[in-house]
Write a protein that holds these residues in place. Structure first.
Motif, PDB file in Angstrom:
ATOM      1  N   GLU A  64       0.886  -1.165   0.000  1.00 58.19           N
ATOM      2  CA  GLU A  64       0.000   0.000   0.000  1.00 58.19           C
ATOM      3  C   GLU A  64       0.911   1.198   0.000  1.00 58.19           C
ATOM      4  N   SER A  65       0.917   1.880  -1.091  1.00 56.09           N
ATOM      5  CA  SER A  65       0.274   1.679  -2.382  1.00 56.09           C
ATOM      6  C   SER A  65       1.359   1.597  -3.457  1.00 56.09           C
ATOM      7  N   ASN A 104      -5.216   3.575  -5.385  1.00 58.94           N
ATOM      8  CA  ASN A 104      -6.471   4.329  -5.508  1.00 58.94           C
ATOM      9  C   ASN A 104      -6.504   5.054  -6.839  1.00 58.94           C
ATOM     10  N   ASP A 110      -5.358  12.503  -2.315  1.00 55.98           N
ATOM     11  CA  ASP A 110      -5.682  11.203  -1.727  1.00 55.98           C
ATOM     12  C   ASP A 110      -6.731  11.511  -0.652  1.00 55.98           C
ATOM     13  N   HIS A 309      -6.497   4.246  10.590  1.00 52.86           N
ATOM     14  CA  HIS A 309      -6.092   5.396  11.412  1.00 52.86           C
ATOM     15  C   HIS A 309      -6.435   5.216  12.879  1.00 52.86           C
ATOM     16  N   TYR A 322      -1.308   7.548  12.214  1.00 58.44           N
ATOM     17  CA  TYR A 322      -0.445   6.366  12.189  1.00 58.44           C
ATOM     18  C   TYR A 322       0.500   6.261  13.391  1.00 58.44           C
TER      19      TYR A 322
HETATM   20  C1  DNO Z   1      -4.770   6.911   4.393  1.00 55.01           C
HETATM   21  C2  DNO Z   1      -4.787   5.732   3.510  1.00 55.01           C
HETATM   22  C3  DNO Z   1      -4.738   6.109   2.059  1.00 55.01           C
HETATM   23  C4  DNO Z   1      -4.467   4.875   1.233  1.00 55.01           C
HETATM   24  C5  DNO Z   1      -4.432   5.133  -0.245  1.00 55.01           C
HETATM   25  C6  DNO Z   1      -4.350   3.840  -0.984  1.00 55.01           C
HETATM   26  O1  DNO Z   1      -4.419   6.825   5.498  1.00 55.01           O
HETATM   27  O2  DNO Z   1      -5.857   4.909   3.782  1.00 55.01           O
HETATM   28  O3  DNO Z   1      -3.743   7.054   1.860  1.00 55.01           O
HETATM   29  O4  DNO Z   1      -3.221   4.358   1.584  1.00 55.01           O
HETATM   30  O5  DNO Z   1      -5.520   5.823  -0.657  1.00 55.01           O
HETATM   31  O6  DNO Z   1      -3.906   4.064  -2.264  1.00 55.01           O
END
Ligand code: DNO
Length: 353
Positions: A64-65, A104, A110, A309, A322
């Motif tokens: 990821e990712s 994604n 994002d 999270h 995180y």
């Molecule tokens: C945030 C994550 C996103 C995820 C991307 C996957 O904390 O869930 O940044 O890693 O969208 O591509």
């Protein structure tokens, strides 16, 4: 299920040793961060990541990712070359034992939040979203920027990128995702990798930018573009759950055989398009964690799971969402939830039978 934990590499203050001490932890979720989107990751960098994980008795089966470059998403002239590079990354990762790639297809941004240190009544803090605040920072009009924005763009680059997406609109984005999937999924099948798209977070368009991985109707459409198991989902409860129109328990059951990766986290919806991130258990927020896990396990779900999270608790400071403590509490809750539901449904862990 296989319990995993996101690790940001050697610079992550949360060491692999600490991650391994979380009960039932099987592996890390990580990526090679030294390459820009669109570049091919070196074999060495992939092998190094795997070796670090394995040395700490952790698997490295989920990435990821592998980011999708903007030019693939808006369909620029270099898209075919960039898609070929993407395919090469899938091949290399498959060879190294990676079984699932999360990515994604969100234009420009994002995840997006209006606040990174929202104060909760228990003294913890967490990420929060308020649509009015977000809209007041429209990058085409305002000089301010929001948490989650890629700061590597200049304001002008950001503006021209946003204009490109406005031009192609939602149907243009569908066309480009179709081109991407038709090239990438056969390669993933060959490489023994399941692709798992992450839903848009939040699951609606912002600043006139199209967002498509948002709801049941669109996920149906997405999965049907290439009806292969390798064309699957990251089921992120906090992302999809921000829209009250999404019935997550129903969707979890419906898509179980295409869900390869489960991001479990809870949010509290405080108003229309307003929410804050809370502790993982069902009662702490608006999301029925029990119902989702039960719906998945009833359909035989056996994929990767990670706590998503966490709040910042016990004075911890670190990468927003995180930290260690609340994600570790989340992991322990997830283990308990799965143990309970598995025992309820089939008298124990399906894999023990
Ligand atoms: C945030 C994550 C996103 C995820 C991307 C996957 O904390 O869930 O940044 O890693 O969208 O591509």
């Amino acid at each position: 299920m296989k319990l995993t934990f996101r690790w940001y590499g050697e610079k992550d203050p949360i060491t692999l040793e600490k991650i391994k001490q979380i009960p039932k932890m099987s592996g890390i979720v990580s990526a090679v961060y030294s390459f820009s989107p669109g570049e091919v990751w070196s074999y060495e960098s992939i092998a190094q990541l795997k070796e670090s994980a394995n040395n700490a008795s952790l698997d490295f089966e989920v990435v990821e990712s592998v980011p999708v470059p903007e030019e693939i998403k808006y369909g620029g002239e270099n898209a075919p070359t960039l898609i070929e590079n993407y395919c090469e990354n899938i091949r290399r990762l498959g060879k190294a034992g990676v079984r699932c790639i999360c990515y994604n297809f969100m234009p420009v941004f994002d995840w997006l939040r209006s606040e990174l240190e929202h104060k909760n009544s228990d003294g913890s803090n967490s990420l929060a979203y308020n649509e009015d605040t977000v809209l007041s920072m429209d990058p085409l009009k305002s000089e301010l920027s929001l948490p989650g924005w890629d700061e590597s763009y200049t304001k002008n680059e950001l503006k021209s990128l946003i204009e490109k997406y406005k031009e192609i609109g939602e149907e243009g984005l569908w066309k480009n995702i179709e081109n991407f999937l038709k090239a990438v999924i056969p390669v993933a099948e060959q490489a023994g990798v399941n692709m798992a798209i992450h839903p848009d977070d939040p699951p609606w368009g912002i600043f006139g930018l199209p967002r498509i991985i948002t709801c049941e109707k669109n996920i149906d459409r997405f999965l049907n573009i290439v009806p292969s198991k390798a064309n699957g989902l990251t089921f992120c409860t906090g992302s999809l759950g921000a829209s009250k129109d999404n019935d997550l328990v129903k969707m979890a059951g419906k898509y179980a055989d295409r869900i390869h990766f489960l991001h479990l986290r809870n949010i509290l919806i405080t108003d229309d398009r307003e929410f804050c991130e809370v502790a993982h258990p069902t009662d702490c927020g608006s999301i029925d964690m029990f119902g989702i896990v039960k719906a998945l396990l009833e359909k035989g779900f056996d994929g990767y799971v990670r706590p998503d999270h966490g709040r910042m608790i016990w004075g911890e400071r670190g990468k927003y969402g995180y930290g260690l403590y609340d994600r570790a509490l989340g992991a322990a809750y997830i283990v308990g939830l799965f143990e309970g539901v598995e025992k309820m449904l089939y008298g124990g862990d399906k894999n023990d039978k």
